[in-house]
Design an enzyme around this catalytic site. Structure first.
Site, PDB file in Angstrom:
ATOM      1  N   ALA A 111      55.167 123.637  46.428  1.00 30.14           N
ATOM      2  CA  ALA A 111      54.357 123.915  45.243  1.00 30.14           C
ATOM      3  C   ALA A 111      55.168 124.754  44.267  1.00 30.14           C
ATOM      4  O   ALA A 111      55.923 125.642  44.669  1.00 30.14           O
ATOM      5  CB  ALA A 111      53.084 124.645  45.629  1.00 30.14           C
ATOM      6  N   HIS A 438      33.668 149.882  83.993  1.00 32.37           N
ATOM      7  CA  HIS A 438      34.445 150.355  85.148  1.00 32.37           C
ATOM      8  C   HIS A 438      34.394 149.300  86.256  1.00 32.37           C
ATOM      9  O   HIS A 438      33.344 148.767  86.548  1.00 32.37           O
ATOM     10  CB  HIS A 438      33.878 151.674  85.678  1.00 32.37           C
ATOM     11  CG  HIS A 438      34.610 152.160  86.893  1.00 32.37           C
ATOM     12  ND1 HIS A 438      35.831 152.798  86.817  1.00 32.37           N
ATOM     13  CD2 HIS A 438      34.301 152.076  88.216  1.00 32.37           C
ATOM     14  CE1 HIS A 438      36.241 153.096  88.038  1.00 32.37           C
ATOM     15  NE2 HIS A 438      35.326 152.673  88.900  1.00 32.37           N
TER      16      HIS A 438
END
Length: 452
Positions: A111, A438
């Site tokens: 582009a 945990h």
């Protein structure tokens, strides 16, 4: 006429296009190569795919530590390479689908910005067709820095950047890495695991420059034990055949030999080759932008590596979101206070926010809290003989969490919690009240705060 034209289909460009298209903006995205940019095709994803294979091989070689017997573990470099290619292809395909779902027009071509008309509309030419848009977002990314070292051109294919080394179908027996930053150390990790003799030549007195000194030193020590040779504080002066010639801190001229040489001394914004100069956009190290990612030219925005600031894929994506929100009239602003960074070595390094040294340099009074990763039961269970450290930087007065720095796997999956804490301005006391699962390695973050 499009509402938005985006040049560059990397993590900034394709995220912007998807967000804009989903919000109802007619959007055209230009990408000269494959969608996904450097990150997906030549960086983040392929390296992490290779590193995961190397990690599995490491686990297989040391499986006896976990009571598991693996006889004569080996690897097939060709299959590792092929899997990397498969992963990249799959993810590129996913981006194509996302663009289609967001009604984004994708143009696979170079582009070039042709200019602005009297109404401020911007014309972009690609594949012999002109496209006109009300707004332009530049996401052209970055490219590897290749310094003008004597003998570099004569070395030919022996010299590689991240692009070439990811296309290498054979494992080098000896590799010299010029640059001990994030990209360099990830390739060090991969090739060291597969048995390549690796030497790192770095100009700074430490690896991973911005990373906490203690953590970078620990990681260096781990890889030194694995056979990697580090030449720190050394300036490369020439390439002679397969040798990197450098001057050590004492002024001695030395050589590091390898059948391949990886040039990994940084990246620079890609500012040329697409007509940027025709717009009058102000640039420094990259395109200059404000907190809304606006340039000095109305309706022209920039995001990602092309700004030359925080060259990380996730930073680019967030910057792109800010730019699109601004175009849509939504209040938004870019903040860099809690941008996490990860080094995907084995073990991993993850950081967010300020180090104690950086805080002190800014005149801030802080306390540095630290705890070995071994305080986490999950870490001990899954990292036999593994080294690790968690450090939290806290403001002395307010107790505000300013930074978190970690060594140990899986710190890459934990650092997001620290990012949230910093971005929300949480204090150490507030973060202590958060419940972590945990057993999980993430608990180390909370436990470190209780050393305050």
């Amino acid at each position: 006429m499009y509402d938005l034209a985006v040049i560059g289909g990397g993590p900034g460009g394709y995220v912007a296009a998807e967000r804009a298209g989903a919000a109802g903006l007619s959007t055209v995205l230009f990408e000269r190569n494959s969608l996904g940019g450097v990150c997906l095709n030549e960086g983040c994803i392929p390296t992490k795919t290779l590193l995961y294979s190397a990690k599995l091989y490491d686990y297989a070689r040391h499986s006896d530590r976990y009571g598991v017997k693996v006889e004569n573990p080996d690897f097939d470099y060709g299959k590792i390479f092929d899997r990397k290619e498969k992963v990249v292809k799959k993810l590129v395909g996913g981006i194509k689908i996302a663009m289609r779902n967001a009604a984004v027009t994708v143009v696979n071509a170079d582009a070039c910005i042709c200019g602005r008309d009297a109404d401020g509309n911007i014309t972009i030419s690609a594949a012999d067709t002109d496209y006109v848009a009300r707004n332009l977002l530049i996401c052209t990314g970055s490219e590897a820095v290749v310094p003008p070292i004597s003998g570099l051109a004569e070395a030919g294919d022996a010299i590689m950047t991240n692009r070439e080394i990811l296309s290498l179908r054979e494992r080098p027996e000896e590799l010299v890495v010029i640059g001990g930053g994030v990209i360099g150390m990830e390739f060090v990790s991969f090739f060291n695991s597969l048995g390549t003799k690796v030497t790192v030549v770095e100009m700074l007195p430490k690896i991973l420059g911005p990373v906490d000194d203690e953590i970078s030193s620990m990681l260096q020590g781990i890889y030194a034990k694995r056979g990697v040779e580090f030449r720190l504080g050394c300036k490369v002066t020439a390439i002679e055949g397969g040798a990197v010639v450098y001057e050590d801190p004492e002024g001695h001229i030395c050589r590091a030999c390898g059948d391949r040489i990886l040039m990994s001394v940084g990246r620079k914004a890609r500012l040329k080759g697409f007509g940027l100069e025709d717009l009058g956009v102000e640039c420094g190290r990259g395109i200059k932008v404000d907190a809304q990612m606006r340039t000095n030219v109305p309706n022209v925005y920039a995001a990602g590596d092309v700004t030359g600031f925080s060259m990380l894929a996730h930073t680019a994506s967030r910057e792109a979101e800010v730019a699109v929100n601004t175009i849509l009239g939504r209040s938004d602003a870019m903040s860099y206070d809690a941008v996490p960074s990860v080094v995907y070595t084995n073990p991993e390094v993850a950081s967010v926010g300020l180090t104690a040294a950086a805080a002190a340099a800014s005149g801030l009074e802080v306390r540095e809290l630290k705890l070995p990763m071994a305080y986490s039961g999950r870490f001990v269970a899954e990292n036999e003989r593994g080294e690790g450290l968690c450090k939290v930087v806290v403001a002395s007065g307010s107790g505000k969490v300013l930074g978190v720095h970690m060594l140990g796997t899986p710190s890459s999956e934990i650092i997001s919690a620290a990012s949230v804490a910093i971005s929300q301005g949480m204090s150490a006391q507030q973060l202590r009240t958060v419940i972590f699962p945990h057993p999980s390695v993430s608990e180390i973050l909370k436990e470190t705060l209780f050393t305050l």
